[in-house]
Write an enzyme that holds these catalytic residues in place. Structure first.
Site, mmCIF file in Angstrom:
data_model
loop_
_atom_site.group_PDB
_atom_site.id
_atom_site.type_symbol
_atom_site.label_atom_id
_atom_site.label_comp_id
_atom_site.label_asym_id
_atom_site.label_seq_id
_atom_site.Cartn_x
_atom_site.Cartn_y
_atom_site.Cartn_z
ATOM 1 N N HIS A 119 -17.525 30.740 -23.748
ATOM 2 C CA HIS A 119 -18.663 31.586 -24.307
ATOM 3 C C HIS A 119 -19.950 30.520 -23.858
ATOM 4 C CE1 HIS A 119 -17.638 27.745 -27.017
ATOM 5 N NE2 HIS A 119 -18.896 28.101 -27.164
HETATM 6 C C1 UD1 Z 1 -23.101 29.330 -30.743
HETATM 7 C C2 UD1 Z 1 -23.749 27.644 -31.127
HETATM 8 C C3 UD1 Z 1 -22.089 26.820 -29.898
HETATM 9 C C4 UD1 Z 1 -20.535 27.150 -30.611
HETATM 10 C C5 UD1 Z 1 -20.934 28.678 -30.443
HETATM 11 C C6 UD1 Z 1 -19.383 29.117 -30.995
HETATM 12 C C7 UD1 Z 1 -25.856 27.398 -30.455
HETATM 13 C C8 UD1 Z 1 -27.014 27.101 -29.719
HETATM 14 N N1 UD1 Z 1 -24.571 27.248 -29.943
HETATM 15 O O1 UD1 Z 1 -23.425 29.647 -29.317
HETATM 16 O O2 UD1 Z 1 -22.355 25.536 -29.663
HETATM 17 O O3 UD1 Z 1 -20.058 26.763 -29.630
HETATM 18 O O4 UD1 Z 1 -21.883 29.084 -31.641
HETATM 19 O O5 UD1 Z 1 -18.755 30.367 -31.079
HETATM 20 O O6 UD1 Z 1 -26.088 27.088 -31.640
HETATM 21 N N2 UD1 Z 1 -23.201 37.646 -31.495
HETATM 22 C C9 UD1 Z 1 -22.838 38.808 -31.572
HETATM 23 N N3 UD1 Z 1 -21.517 39.028 -32.843
HETATM 24 C C10 UD1 Z 1 -21.628 37.637 -33.762
HETATM 25 C C11 UD1 Z 1 -22.073 36.287 -33.191
HETATM 26 C C12 UD1 Z 1 -22.742 36.376 -32.049
HETATM 27 O O7 UD1 Z 1 -21.526 39.964 -31.534
HETATM 28 O O8 UD1 Z 1 -20.911 37.402 -34.910
HETATM 29 C C13 UD1 Z 1 -23.832 37.529 -29.797
HETATM 30 C C14 UD1 Z 1 -25.180 38.197 -29.710
HETATM 31 O O9 UD1 Z 1 -25.068 38.494 -28.820
HETATM 32 C C15 UD1 Z 1 -25.536 36.956 -29.718
HETATM 33 C C16 UD1 Z 1 -24.077 36.262 -28.440
HETATM 34 O O10 UD1 Z 1 -23.248 36.398 -29.287
HETATM 35 O O11 UD1 Z 1 -27.476 37.220 -29.407
HETATM 36 C C17 UD1 Z 1 -24.480 34.731 -28.632
HETATM 37 O O12 UD1 Z 1 -24.533 34.110 -30.149
HETATM 38 P P1 UD1 Z 1 -24.533 32.594 -30.738
HETATM 39 O O13 UD1 Z 1 -24.818 32.486 -32.388
HETATM 40 O O14 UD1 Z 1 -26.761 32.784 -30.742
HETATM 41 O O15 UD1 Z 1 -24.906 31.823 -29.968
HETATM 42 P P2 UD1 Z 1 -23.279 31.198 -29.170
HETATM 43 O O16 UD1 Z 1 -23.157 31.628 -28.033
HETATM 44 O O17 UD1 Z 1 -21.734 32.087 -30.225
#
Ligand code: UD1
Length: 360
Positions: free
Chosen positions: A205
């Site tokens: 991820h």
């Molecule tokens: C975040 C943390 C990371 C952690 C991870 C656990 C930061 C910089 N990163 O990364 O350290 O290891 O969480 O999962 O804060 N999305 C969904 N649904 C959700 C959540 C996310 O669709 O419920 C998608 C969205 O398109 C989003 C992408 O995932 O743009 C990334 O989500 P984001 O929360 O920004 O970062 P993570 O990759 O989850």
């Protein structure tokens, strides 16, 4: 009566918060949970509140996704307003995400003492957003609950002395509790037609892992051609990235791409897996505690103890290195005959911290 705010927002926070919430819920302290809404899908958030019996958040800021600055600043703005209105005595934050950073900045500027669960963790890669977040959060925290002696040493090297406390890893308590409870939840072994110790569990991820489509596709092609099936509960970030690049999810029966799992389901698959291949720091530790060898899809790790003790190989995103590491672990699994050292402390870390703070 002290007023304590616990600020969560992303999947790893829920796991770290669980043992502390259990203690604080039974104490005389006034406890409130604020959810930033960084993770919002049911299987990225609600399922963890349910399975880990976390207190329902009083407020959800609904921040959602965005660039780093957008996400962090929205958390800051939302948290600041609540802190000004409600004036808590302490704010608890967890780990290293953008939610953690935003909440920390808001609290620090209102002079509210910050308790940081999992302080002092470093991987020395300043290109990782989490590493940038960690350095700032640790510096501003009033109390860093460090998961290992190494984490304390890291803080000392940066001139942070007073706030650094080795209490152990909160995730270990959550992990132990889950292990004592799970019995093949939802018949996963049958559902995915796998056999104990004859499959590989993987998660991918990180931002870095989803930068190049051809690199990620090569890793998935490698997974499709291994002697063991690979179960890949896919994070929405990676799923979105693959979908937008036209990846064919049905392409191979050996690679089972599934929706993100709840905590109990994940730990159940983990303890039955032959190997783990991941870029998740949390899963690295959980595989170590489960005596399941781990191949890390990064060149560095926040948990170097797992490498030193022979349970983790850093393969990065290089398919040749990943393949070599798989063969190495399958031919020569780490020695489980001696009792496993746990550099991340014994159970009871949350209780040690609460006592240290004189909260109970
Ligand atoms: C975040 C943390 C990371 C952690 C991870 C656990 C930061 C910089 N990163 O990364 O350290 O290891 O969480 O999962 O804060 N999305 C969904 N649904 C959700 C959540 C996310 O669709 O419920 C998608 C969205 O398109 C989003 C992408 O995932 O743009 C990334 O989500 P984001 O929360 O920004 O970062 P993570 O990759 O989850």
């Amino acid at each position: 009566m002290k007023k304590i705010f616990s600020i969560v927002g992303a999947r790893p926070h829920f796991i770290k918060a669980a043992p502390l919430m259990e203690i604080l819920s039974e104490s005389k302290l006034e406890l409130k949970t604020i959810h930033t809404g960084q993770h919002y899908d049911t299987n990225m958030s609600d399922i963890f509140f349910d399975q880990l019996k976390l207190p329902t958040p009083q407020i959800n800021l609904g921040v959602g996704s965005g660039t780093h600055a957008t996400q962090t600043s929205q958390v800051m703005t939302g948290v600041e307003k609540i802190l000004i209105d409600e004036k808590p005595d302490f704010v608890i934050v967890y780990g290293d995400t953008n939610s953690t950073l935003g909440a920390t900045l808001a609290a620090a500027k209102l002079y509210i003492p910050i308790i940081h669960v999992e302080g002092g963790v470093r991987c020395e890669n300043k290109k990782m957003p989490e590493e940038i977040n960690r350095a700032i959060i640790d510096k501003l925290a009033f109390y860093n609950a460090c998961p290992s002696q190494l984490a304390v040493d890291n803080l000392h090297k940066e001139g942070i002395f007073n706030s650094a406390n080795f209490v152990g890893d909160f995730m270990f308590d959550t992990y132990c509790l889950a292990r004592s409870q799970i019995k093949n939840p939802n018949n996963l072994i049958e559902k995915y037609n796998i056999h104990p110790k004859k499959f590989i569990l993987s998660t991918i991820h990180r931002e870095e892992s989803t930068k190049s489509y051809s690199r990620l596709e090569s890793i998935l092609n490698l997974f499709s051609n291994l002697d063991y099936p690979v179960i890949l509960p896919l994070h929405p970030r990676t799923k979105n990235f693959l979908t937008s690049n036209g990846y064919n999810f049905e392409s191979n029966m050996n690679l089972k791409i599934i929706e993100p799992l709840g905590y109990l389901e994940m730990i159940y698959l983990l303890i039955n897996a032959k190997l783990v291949i991941t870029d998740s720091g949390g899963l690295t530790k959980e595989s170590f505690w489960s005596s399941v060898p781990c191949i890390t899809l990064m060149d560095v790790t926040t948990w170097p103890e797992t490498v030193d003790l022979g349970w983790n190989i850093l393969a990065g995103l290089n398919t040749n290195k990943i393949e070599d590491s798989i063969s190495k672990f399958i031919k020569n699994p780490p020695n489980t005959s001696t009792e496993l050292l746990n550099p991340y402390g014994d159970k009871g870390s949350a209780l040690r911290m609460v006592k240290d703070l004189n909260w109970i």
